[in-house]
Motif scaffolding. Structure first.
Motif, PDB file in Angstrom:
ATOM      1  N   UNK A   1      -8.488 -33.437  -7.152  1.00  0.00           N
ATOM      2  CA  UNK A   1      -7.842 -33.703  -8.432  1.00  0.00           C
ATOM      3  C   UNK A   1      -8.617 -34.701  -9.290  1.00  0.00           C
ATOM      4  N   UNK A   2      -9.110 -35.749  -8.682  1.00  0.00           N
ATOM      5  CA  UNK A   2      -9.635 -36.871  -9.472  1.00  0.00           C
ATOM      6  C   UNK A   2     -10.753 -36.472 -10.426  1.00  0.00           C
ATOM      7  N   UNK A   3     -11.776 -35.704  -9.993  1.00  0.00           N
ATOM      8  CA  UNK A   3     -12.844 -35.367 -10.959  1.00  0.00           C
ATOM      9  C   UNK A   3     -12.336 -34.519 -12.135  1.00  0.00           C
ATOM     10  N   UNK A   4     -11.236 -33.775 -11.931  1.00  0.00           N
ATOM     11  CA  UNK A   4     -10.717 -32.896 -12.983  1.00  0.00           C
ATOM     12  C   UNK A   4      -9.394 -33.411 -13.563  1.00  0.00           C
ATOM     13  N   UNK A   5      -9.109 -34.700 -13.372  1.00  0.00           N
ATOM     14  CA  UNK A   5      -7.789 -35.220 -13.734  1.00  0.00           C
ATOM     15  C   UNK A   5      -7.489 -35.096 -15.220  1.00  0.00           C
TER      16      UNK A   5
ATOM     17  N   UNK B   1      -4.109 -32.826 -19.074  1.00  0.00           N
ATOM     18  CA  UNK B   1      -3.908 -32.240 -20.393  1.00  0.00           C
ATOM     19  C   UNK B   1      -3.251 -30.872 -20.316  1.00  0.00           C
ATOM     20  N   UNK B   2      -3.657 -30.095 -19.303  1.00  0.00           N
ATOM     21  CA  UNK B   2      -3.080 -28.761 -19.136  1.00  0.00           C
ATOM     22  C   UNK B   2      -1.600 -28.851 -18.787  1.00  0.00           C
ATOM     23  N   UNK B   3      -1.235 -29.808 -17.941  1.00  0.00           N
ATOM     24  CA  UNK B   3       0.176 -29.958 -17.557  1.00  0.00           C
ATOM     25  C   UNK B   3       1.030 -30.325 -18.766  1.00  0.00           C
ATOM     26  N   UNK B   4       0.546 -31.237 -19.601  1.00  0.00           N
ATOM     27  CA  UNK B   4       1.297 -31.620 -20.804  1.00  0.00           C
ATOM     28  C   UNK B   4       1.384 -30.450 -21.773  1.00  0.00           C
TER      29      UNK B   4
ATOM     30  N   UNK C   1      -7.246 -40.693 -21.880  1.00  0.00           N
ATOM     31  CA  UNK C   1      -6.215 -40.838 -20.847  1.00  0.00           C
ATOM     32  C   UNK C   1      -5.490 -39.522 -20.581  1.00  0.00           C
ATOM     33  N   UNK C   2      -6.160 -38.400 -20.771  1.00  0.00           N
ATOM     34  CA  UNK C   2      -5.500 -37.126 -20.563  1.00  0.00           C
ATOM     35  C   UNK C   2      -5.030 -36.955 -19.125  1.00  0.00           C
ATOM     36  N   UNK C   3      -5.644 -37.679 -18.220  1.00  0.00           N
ATOM     37  CA  UNK C   3      -5.198 -37.626 -16.834  1.00  0.00           C
ATOM     38  C   UNK C   3      -3.772 -38.117 -16.654  1.00  0.00           C
ATOM     39  N   UNK C   4      -3.265 -38.851 -17.644  1.00  0.00           N
ATOM     40  CA  UNK C   4      -1.887 -39.344 -17.585  1.00  0.00           C
ATOM     41  C   UNK C   4      -0.883 -38.328 -18.120  1.00  0.00           C
ATOM     42  N   UNK C   5      -1.336 -37.107 -18.349  1.00  0.00           N
ATOM     43  CA  UNK C   5      -0.435 -36.072 -18.846  1.00  0.00           C
ATOM     44  C   UNK C   5       0.826 -35.902 -18.019  1.00  0.00           C
ATOM     45  N   UNK C   6       0.732 -35.868 -16.674  1.00  0.00           N
ATOM     46  CA  UNK C   6       1.961 -35.747 -15.874  1.00  0.00           C
ATOM     47  C   UNK C   6       2.921 -36.921 -16.067  1.00  0.00           C
TER      48      UNK C   6
END
Length: 389
Positions: free
Chosen positions: A23-27, A32-35, A165-170
């Protein structure tokens, strides 16, 4: 620890560590996809499975008022349009399930007295009139909710992308869930439409785009005039701390003038009548209705709304959690001034709005809770990166 428990623990750790490595390299892409997926899902559900509420009758009538002068014809046309849009069961529920709705359906004169509550949402009504040129008025109201939901999701994605900060989408999706984004989007009211402009104003202010931020605040005011409370509190904090005092002063002055114009021109029955109608009794007509102010009844309204907020709404819990997060997890002296001013203004305005008009539903606090959440999320992640100053 027995061998079976050891096996379970080792298996869980192996799966978790592998998932984190993947997950981390593609977070950022995944977040962003989840949001985006959540936003699309919400919009699709609102479009495919629309909900209806009684306020739609009044807003439909407000759209038609510039074409129909006669109160009886206006009432009949609004009800006919709603009947064509709703299922038989929905229409029966919204017109026959309680005394108030029965009276409104049968008495055009009583219905006309309620229009002051709805006509003052000028921005909402005028937008619906514009869309009604391409579709029917009821569909226009639904499209405002759909487009507002989509625009809010896109704005939050842009906010995250601005700070990488797209990794913070969830996390943002979780915030939207606890703040009732789905039900607010499904509800055909001005709330989410105004919320978009408020959130956009918050974002623009943090980005030092003060004039566009002020214009967005005014847009939110015209959609829901009660947002004047935030504009006033925000003006005070901007005056104390200093960022662009002149712009915020002009915004507050313009908002006050607009508010007075709206109340005078649209025939709102007044603060206490509105409070009574909302918290004490849905009187069937406002004609001749003018109850005297009572401090005791006002306290009862506060108590009743507080109980309802705590028992079947989430906004108090979310506000408390955000306050604790701010107190325990944010390096406040290192926080940039603009987000700090905005954060303090939002928190204070929620308290002020509640005492002025104690709404118990989370939908009235949605933009403020999401604004606080986004500010604190960005602050914490930048703090972890050493980028606060």
């Amino acid at each position: 620890m027995n061998p079976l428990a050891t096996f379970v623990e080792d298996t869980f750790r192996a799966i978790w560590s592998r998932a984190v490595r993947l997950y981390y390299p593609q977070r950022h892409l995944i977040g962003g996809f989840i949001l985006l997926l959540f936003t699309v899902m919400t919009v699709a559900v609102v479009k495919v499975y629309p909900l209806s509420n009684w306020d739609m009758f009044a807003y439909t009538a407000a759209i038609l008022e510039d074409e129909i002068d006669d109160s009886v014809a206006l009432h009949d046309k609004a009800y006919a349009l709603m009947k064509a849009d709703l299922s038989e069961g929905e229409y029966l529920t919204l017109t026959q399930d309680r005394e108030y709705r029965i009276r409104q359906a049968e008495d055009p004169r009583a219905f006309a007295t309620m229009m002051g509550f709805y006509d003052l949402k000028l921005g909402y009504v005028e937008t619906a009139r514009l869309l009604a040129k391409m579709t029917d008025p009821v569909s226009a109201l639904r499209w405002i909710s759909i487009l507002s939901a989509a625009a809010t999701g896109v704005l939050l994605m842009r906010w995250l992308a601005r700070y990488k900060l797209m990794g913070a989408g969830p996390i943002v999706v979780s915030m939207l869930l606890v703040c009732g984004f789905g039900p607010i989007a499904a509800l055909v009211t001005p709330d989410l439409y105004a919320s978009f402009f408020l959130l956009l104003a918050f974002y623009l202010y943090c980005e030092k785009h003060d004039i566009p931020a002020a214009l967005c605040l005014l847009a939110a005011l015209f959609i829901r005039p009660d947002h004047l409370a935030f504009i006033g509190v925000f003006f005070v904090f901007a005056l104390v701390y200093g960022p662009r005092r002149l712009v915020m002063t002009a915004c507050f002055a313009a908002a006050c003038a607009a508010y007075m114009f709206i109340l005078k021109d649209e025939g709102h029955p007044g603060w206490w009548v509105h409070m009574w109608f909302t918290h004490v009794e849905y009187v069937p007509t406002l004609e001749g209705f003018n109850p005297p102010f009572s401090p005791l009844i006002y306290v009862q309204m506060l108590v009743r709304s507080t109980v309802r907020s705590l028992t079947n709404q989430t906004w108090v819990a979310v506000l408390f959690a955000l306050a604790i997060f701010h107190a325990r997890c944010i390096n406040k002296p290192a926080m940039p001034e603009r987000p700090k001013v905005l954060l303090y203004a939002i928190f204070t305005s929620i308290i002020a709005k509640y005492f002025v008009f104690p709404h118990y539903e989370t939908r009235f606090y949605f933009p403020y809770l999401m604004g606080m959440g986004m500010i604190l999320l960005v602050a914490r992640m930048r703090q972890d990166r050493g980028l606060m100053s």
